[in-house]
Write a protein that holds these residues in place. Structure first.
Motif, PDB file in Angstrom:
ATOM      1  N   ILE A   1     -17.530  19.669  43.145  1.00 31.20           N
ATOM      2  CA  ILE A   1     -17.560  19.383  44.584  1.00 31.20           C
ATOM      3  C   ILE A   1     -19.005  19.362  45.062  1.00 31.20           C
ATOM      4  CG2 ILE A   1     -16.783  20.144  46.868  1.00 31.20           C
ATOM      5  CD1 ILE A   1     -14.362  19.835  45.281  1.00 31.20           C
ATOM      6  N   HIS A   2     -19.360  18.293  45.759  1.00 31.42           N
ATOM      7  CA  HIS A   2     -20.670  18.223  46.411  1.00 31.42           C
ATOM      8  C   HIS A   2     -20.609  18.999  47.713  1.00 31.42           C
ATOM      9  CE1 HIS A   2     -22.535  15.030  44.070  1.00 31.42           C
ATOM     10  NE2 HIS A   2     -21.369  14.429  44.046  1.00 31.42           N
ATOM     11  N   HIS A   3     -21.660  19.691  48.001  1.00 36.89           N
ATOM     12  CA  HIS A   3     -21.773  20.245  49.349  1.00 36.89           C
ATOM     13  C   HIS A   3     -22.215  19.111  50.269  1.00 36.89           C
ATOM     14  CE1 HIS A   3     -24.685  21.948  52.402  1.00 36.89           C
ATOM     15  NE2 HIS A   3     -23.489  22.267  52.850  1.00 36.89           N
ATOM     16  N   ASN A   4     -21.542  18.971  51.397  1.00 42.44           N
ATOM     17  CA  ASN A   4     -21.929  17.932  52.345  1.00 42.44           C
ATOM     18  C   ASN A   4     -22.885  18.497  53.386  1.00 42.44           C
ATOM     19  OD1 ASN A   4     -20.584  15.727  51.396  1.00 42.44           O
ATOM     20  ND2 ASN A   4     -18.683  16.271  52.430  1.00 42.44           N
TER      21      ASN A   4
ATOM     22  N   SER B   1     -20.045  23.412  56.383  1.00 42.15           N
ATOM     23  CA  SER B   1     -20.169  24.808  56.018  1.00 42.15           C
ATOM     24  C   SER B   1     -19.731  24.980  54.562  1.00 42.15           C
ATOM     25  CB  SER B   1     -19.271  25.603  56.967  1.00 42.15           C
ATOM     26  OG  SER B   1     -19.254  26.942  56.602  1.00 42.15           O
ATOM     27  N   GLY B   2     -20.686  25.214  53.677  1.00 45.93           N
ATOM     28  CA  GLY B   2     -20.400  25.523  52.281  1.00 45.93           C
ATOM     29  C   GLY B   2     -19.573  24.480  51.561  1.00 45.93           C
ATOM     30  N   ILE B   3     -18.628  24.968  50.764  1.00 46.18           N
ATOM     31  CA  ILE B   3     -17.840  24.090  49.911  1.00 46.18           C
ATOM     32  C   ILE B   3     -16.737  23.395  50.719  1.00 46.18           C
ATOM     33  CG2 ILE B   3     -16.144  25.866  49.200  1.00 46.18           C
ATOM     34  CD1 ILE B   3     -17.787  23.793  46.616  1.00 46.18           C
ATOM     35  N   SER B   4     -16.451  22.147  50.353  1.00 47.67           N
ATOM     36  CA  SER B   4     -15.395  21.410  51.056  1.00 47.67           C
ATOM     37  C   SER B   4     -14.044  21.715  50.429  1.00 47.67           C
ATOM     38  CB  SER B   4     -15.631  19.913  50.930  1.00 47.67           C
ATOM     39  OG  SER B   4     -16.923  19.604  51.324  1.00 47.67           O
ATOM     40  N   SER B   5     -13.055  21.646  51.255  1.00 47.39           N
ATOM     41  CA  SER B   5     -11.705  21.798  50.741  1.00 47.39           C
ATOM     42  C   SER B   5     -11.303  20.498  50.053  1.00 47.39           C
ATOM     43  CB  SER B   5     -10.751  22.083  51.900  1.00 47.39           C
ATOM     44  OG  SER B   5      -9.431  21.822  51.506  1.00 47.39           O
TER      45      SER B   5
END
Lengths: 276, 816
Positions: free
Chosen positions: B700-703, B707-711
């Motif tokens: 998962i890329h952080h966008n 806030s942090g990791i994407s669901s």
């Protein structure tokens, strides 16, 4: 007869040159791996929540393309620093482990630890340090646009590195969020640069193609991160862009001891411009 | 005499003490050339030995020798592998010029006497192997294509790349670290057909010598090996020739006198004809619209002239090219008129070299060689298309061109010293990328960009092969190398000490030791390591430092004179500094893109490469028999190679692809009778180190802004399935092994000698891995065209090429 003879010769020669064969490889020294715990968690003082995604990796050999890696939702996930410790709870809605930063504060310059334990005793561990506040940092000072001969709208960001410091090992990511109402909404993964690669004046451009006359909003970010966040995203980006049978495979970074994935830290600056 | 002294002063500044020895007994010099009887081909490396004083010398690379000894009457013996020994009784009371002619062994029943002077234990040089051209022609080869590089791959300390490739990895070094010289000219890309064949045509070669360590000071500019080849001079007495027809190519050589005894020529050529044979099928399949194919050819020519008894002139050249082509032509009716469509596409690469060498004997102790050398490698793509009246052309090419001047002097003051000094100045001109686009309909989009880089490389060297008493021989030397980049200005100067020596423990047994520091100022940017023409040669810059190696080697050499074979064991440890590779994800395409950008400062392939260090160590054993009815060798190498780059594998050390723990080869050639020769080889090598997929997970890329990791639920688009390899090159390919066999039937005919060769490559049909990929149980394979079922289980599949391949070739050597 001559015709048959010629055919035979051509088949023979062609066969020689296409003389390759395929078979299941049996005598290769490849580490047979079991599924591993994958942790992905990026923490920031800017965020309202600490989120961690836990999943299983899937061994390549012996599984099918249609098999999807599973999420882990029954683990004990503990985050702590030198002073306090707390637990991230499973959020069924997000399918992530979360904790509010009002409950567990993330501070610049501090080191944090993350421990994941499963019911069967398997556990993984990682730590990361949030970059400290710096007086000397990158600054984005202009977002501009132009139209090229192909009618593409080119977005250009100009950023500048102020007060070059030799004392800290900094890592940067230049990213952006582009929004064209009803037409376009995307995140640009951005450019990754370590301190040594940053020049005094840097230009970063990205182009988008827009048919409508609707407003385009560009929010440009400069993310100051630790090494873990930087390497993980950089290798993910390389993996996304790579192809080719002879090209060297991209090795994905991991700082999770006993597992895979990344526990990294960052904070960011942003500038938003309406460019049309 | 004045000339003699001047040269002593200029070239032997390190050896001055040797000339101060008082001479009480009058000494005289015997000097001259050694040449083959009949053809008058000059012979390098011939032993010149005087038994009464137990001393001697060898002829230099150009067949010249000189020996200075006290006044006496004695026998002098000339001997060389494969030739009959020649003896002369000499009454030395003045300087003598003596040219010796050695005769080839033709009859099998002739007694072959092994001469002690051809031993390996007597030489100070170590890690050096000369490959007899006769053996080169008798060792079995794929599709009968005799290849000098494939034979070099059979020697200990030399690793091969992938199946069938001619890439050479010497003592842990990459293929770019080999200095490949043909008649003094460096050859930059020595590969045909994407590396399956080398560019050297064995018919035109006189000698091939491989040096893996203990490099004499005369060699420089590469880290790992020197492969020095000399073309034949051409027969000065009569016109002879040979032509042969093989499975994929035909070749021919013709040589003869221009003026009998004074000058000669040699011309050799080779061309593949796969394209010609397949053309009718392609035309048929495309209904006459398409012609396409692939071919390579090479052409060698050499002339030599004896201008005066002391002056010789040699002019030689090589030209070779690989070309993949496509021609498409169609006419169709549209919009009430005929429209023609024409496309021409060429993908080509090739080397060109030219050498003009003037050899001048200054005195009987001084031999001067001056060469002007040109070398060029070009890789290009040409596209021409014509649609009705619209014309579009695209030309892309990259390459390197060298112009060099080289001058060396051999000084042989006495039997205790043999000095070689010289200078080499090279102007390199790099064209990493040049592009020109022309469009008749859109002239505003026409574009031309040709950017070059000019550099000057210099090497000044001196070396002395000296004898200390009867037990010790040393080759000490010093090379001062420099490299200047003109823009932006940067000069590197390095001192490279060289040393090799032997200590004779007992007659026939010696211990050896060597040390060499080497610098390399040219880098080869390669993505694949399989020698594609897209690999780019680039120079050092202010940012990219020269590569450097330090190598120490020690070992023992033993000659078993009674049995006619020799054995050696050598251990080596080599450190590599500033070795270069692409960063992860970069390739020649990204480099070419950056080079094409407008800003000169951003011509930055430099940003796409990373430098690191490496080390290689191991042991090599060679048991070799060069003379007699049965010849061949057994070689074994146990070695480790590790590299470390800050920006690759996260700074952790890893095995490069060519690291190979065990490497063994057995080569045997047996002359059954004067008409039949049988030869066989067997090779074994540990599998290459590679990265194989072990597991997958959702990355998962952080966008930014989030806030942090994407669901995964909401932002699945920012996730991707990534593959985990367990670290760089953590897996091993299956071991490589293969046996080849060949039988040559010779027959004397009225006008010459006919040879029919039957050979089988990969005799026991071993499926050696060429590459691996992940397939599924339902997947019919890359060649099958069936992509399988996504529910099928994944398997690691191996693709093998070159299973059992029989071939037949015919050659005829005619005599005038």
């Amino acid at each position: 007869m001559k015709q048959y003879f010629n055919k035979f010769i051509y088949i023979l020669i062609s066969a020689l040159f296409l003389y390759s064969c395929e078979d299941v490889a049996t005598n290769v020294k490849i580490k047979q791996v079991e599924k591993q715990i994958v942790v992905q968690c990026f923490i920031s003082p800017d965020d309202d929540t600490v989120k961690a995604m836990l999943s299983w990796s899937l061994p390549v050999i012996g599984t099918s393309y249609s098999t999807k890696p599973e999420l882990i939702n029954n683990a004990s996930v503990i985050i702590y620093n030198n002073n306090i410790s707390d637990t991230l709870e499973w959020n069924n809605n997000l399918e992530l482990y979360t904790i509010s930063t009002s409950k567990f504060k993330i501070n610049k310059g501090e080191t944090y630890y993350l421990q994941v334990k499963l019911l069967d005793g398997k556990n993984v561990f990682a730590n990361c340090t949030v970059p400290a506040t710096q007086n000397n940092t990158l600054a984005l000072y202009k977002v501009d646009s132009m139209t090229n001969s192909w009618d593409e709208t080119i977005i250009e960001y100009t950023y500048k590195y102020n007060n070059h410091s030799n004392s800290q090992n900094n890592y940067y990511r230049i990213s952006s969020e582009i929004n064209v109402y009803s037409e376009y909404d995307e995140y640009v993964q951005g450019d990754f640069k370590s301190k040594n690669e940053i020049k005094n004046d840097n230009y970063y451009t990205n182009s988008l193609y827009s048919f409508s006359n609707e407003p385009i909003y560009v929010k440009a970010y400069i993310i100051n991160s630790d090494y873990n966040y930087f390497q993980y995203h950089k290798t993910l980006q390389n993996a996304q862009n790579s192809f080719g049978i002879f090209s060297e495979p991209n090795i994905i970074f991991s700082n999770i001891k006993g597992g895979l994935g990344c526990f990294g830290a960052y904070y960011s600056y942003s500038v938003e411009n309406k460019i049309r | 005499m004045l000339k003699y002294k001047t040269f002593l002063l200029i070239f032997s500044f390190l050896q001055l003490p040797i000339f101060t020895i008082a001479q009480q007994i009058p000494k005289y010099t015997i000097s001259g050339y050694v040449q083959e009887k009949g053809s008058k081909e000059l012979l390098p490396g011939v032993s010149v030995y005087i038994p009464s004083i137990k001393n001697g010398t060898v002829t230099n690379s150009y067949g010249f020798y000189s020996i200075t000894i006290p006044k006496d009457t004695f026998t002098i013996i000339f001997s060389y592998v494969g030739f009959k020994k020649k003896l002369f009784l000499i009454n030395l009371n003045q300087d003598i010029e003596l040219t010796a002619e050695l005769e080839l062994f033709n009859e099998l029943n002739e007694i072959v006497i092994t001469d002690k002077r051809n031993s390996i234990s007597d030489k100070p040089q170590m890690s050096n192997i000369d490959i007899p051209i006769k053996q080169l022609k008798e060792i079995p080869a794929i599709m009968g294509e005799k290849d000098v590089f494939k034979v070099i791959q059979l020697l200990p300390g030399v690793q091969k790349g992938s199946e069938g490739q001619t890439g050479i990895y010497v003592r842990g070094g990459g293929p770019d670290q080999n200095l490949i010289i043909l008649d003094d000219a460096p050859v930059y890309n020595a590969q045909h057909l994407f590396g399956f064949f080398s560019v050297f045509n064995g018919d035109a070669l006189k000698s091939v010598e491989l040096t893996k360590g203990g490099f004499p000071a005369r060699f420089g500019g590469r880290l790992s090996s020197v492969i020095e080849m000399q073309m034949k001079d051409g027969n000065k007495e009569k016109t002879t020739g040979e032509f042969s027809i093989g499975a994929i190519s035909s070749r021919g050589v013709i040589e003869g006198p221009i003026k009998k005894g004074k000058s000669s020529f040699l011309i050799s050529a080779r061309r593949t004809y796969f394209d010609i044979l397949t053309q009718p099928i392609i035309l048929l399949a495309s209904e006459g619209t398409t012609r396409s194919g692939y071919y390579f050819y090479d052409f060698n020519a050499k002339c030599n002239f004896i201008l005066t008894p002391k002056d010789r002139l040699f002019i030689s050249g090589y030209f070779g090219k690989d070309n993949m082509y496509l021609r498409y032509k169609e006419k169709y009716y549209d919009d009430n008129k005929y429209i023609s469509l024409e496309e021409k596409f060429n993908f080509y690469w090739g080397n060109r070299t030219a050498t003009a060498r003037w050899a001048h004997q200054l005195s009987n102790k001084l031999y001067l060689n001056t060469s002007a050398i040109y070398s060029n490698f070009t890789f290009g793509i040409d596209l021409n298309s014509k649609y009705d009246n619209e014309k579009f052309t695209l030309k892309y090419y990259s390459g390197i061109s060298d112009l060099s001047i080289k001058s060396t002097v051999d000084i042989i003051p006495n039997t205790m010293h043999s000095i070689k000094s010289g200078i080499l100045i090279t102007r390199h001109f790099f064209t990493p990328s040049a592009i020109a686009i022309k469009n008749s309909e859109l002239p505003e989009s026409n574009y031309e960009n040709k950017k070059g880089l000019e550099t000057i490389e210099t090497g000044i060297f001196t070396e002395d092969i000296m004898k200390i008493g009867k037990k010790i021989q040393l080759n000490t030397g010093l090379r001062i190398s420099s490299f200047s980049v003109l823009k932006p200005s940067k000069t590197y100067i390095n001192i490279e000490p060289r040393f090799s020596g032997n200590y004779i423990i007992t007659p026939g047994l010696s211990s050896k030791l060597s040390w060499a520091t080497m610098n390399q100022y040219l880098h080869l940017l390669s993505n694949t390591g399989i020698g594609l023409p897209t690999d780019l040669w680039v120079p050092v810059t202010d940012k990219v430092k020269p590569q450097r190696s330090h190598q120490i080697a020690a070992g023992f050499a033993k000659d078993f004179y009674d049995y006619g074979f020799s054995a050696s064991i050598e251990g080596y440890y080599k450190l590599l500094e500033n070795i270069i590779t692409y960063k992860d994800g970069a390739s020649f395409i990204t480099v070419a893109d950056e080079i094409d950008s407008e800003d000169t400062k951003s011509i930055d392939w430099q940003n796409n490469v990373t430098q690191g260090n490496g080390k290689s160590y191991g042991t090599e054993i060679l048991l070799q028999k060069k003379e007699g009815k049965f010849t061949g060798w057994i070689g074994y190498t146990l070695s480790w190679t590790k590299v470390k780059f800050n920006e690759i594998n996260f700074g952790k050390e890893f095995f490069p692809r060519h690291d190979r723990r065990h490497d063994a080869s057995i080569v045997g050639i047996y002359e059954l009778n004067k008409n039949i020769t049988i030869s066989a080889t067997w090779v074994y090598g540990t599998g290459n180190a590679i990265s194989l997929p072990q597991s997958e997970f959702i990355g998962i890329h952080h966008n930014p802004g989030q806030s942090g990791i994407s669901s995964l639920k909401n932002y699945y688009i920012n996730s991707l399935i990534v593959t985990e390899y367990g670290g760089k090159n953590s897996s091993r390919m299956a071991p490589y092994h293969r046996a080849d066999i060949s039988v040559m039937f010779k027959k004397q005919k009225k006008k010459g000698e006919r040879t029919i060769e039957l050979s089988v490559y990969n005799l026991y049909n071993r499926a050696n891995p060429f590459f691996y990929y992940i397939g599924t149980s339902g997947y019919k394979g890359i060649l099958g065209g069936d992509w399988g079922n996504s529910d099928s289980l994944r398997q690691l599949k191996q693709v093998s090429i070159f299973r059992l391949i029989p071939s037949l070739s015919y050659s005829f050597k005619f005599k005038n």
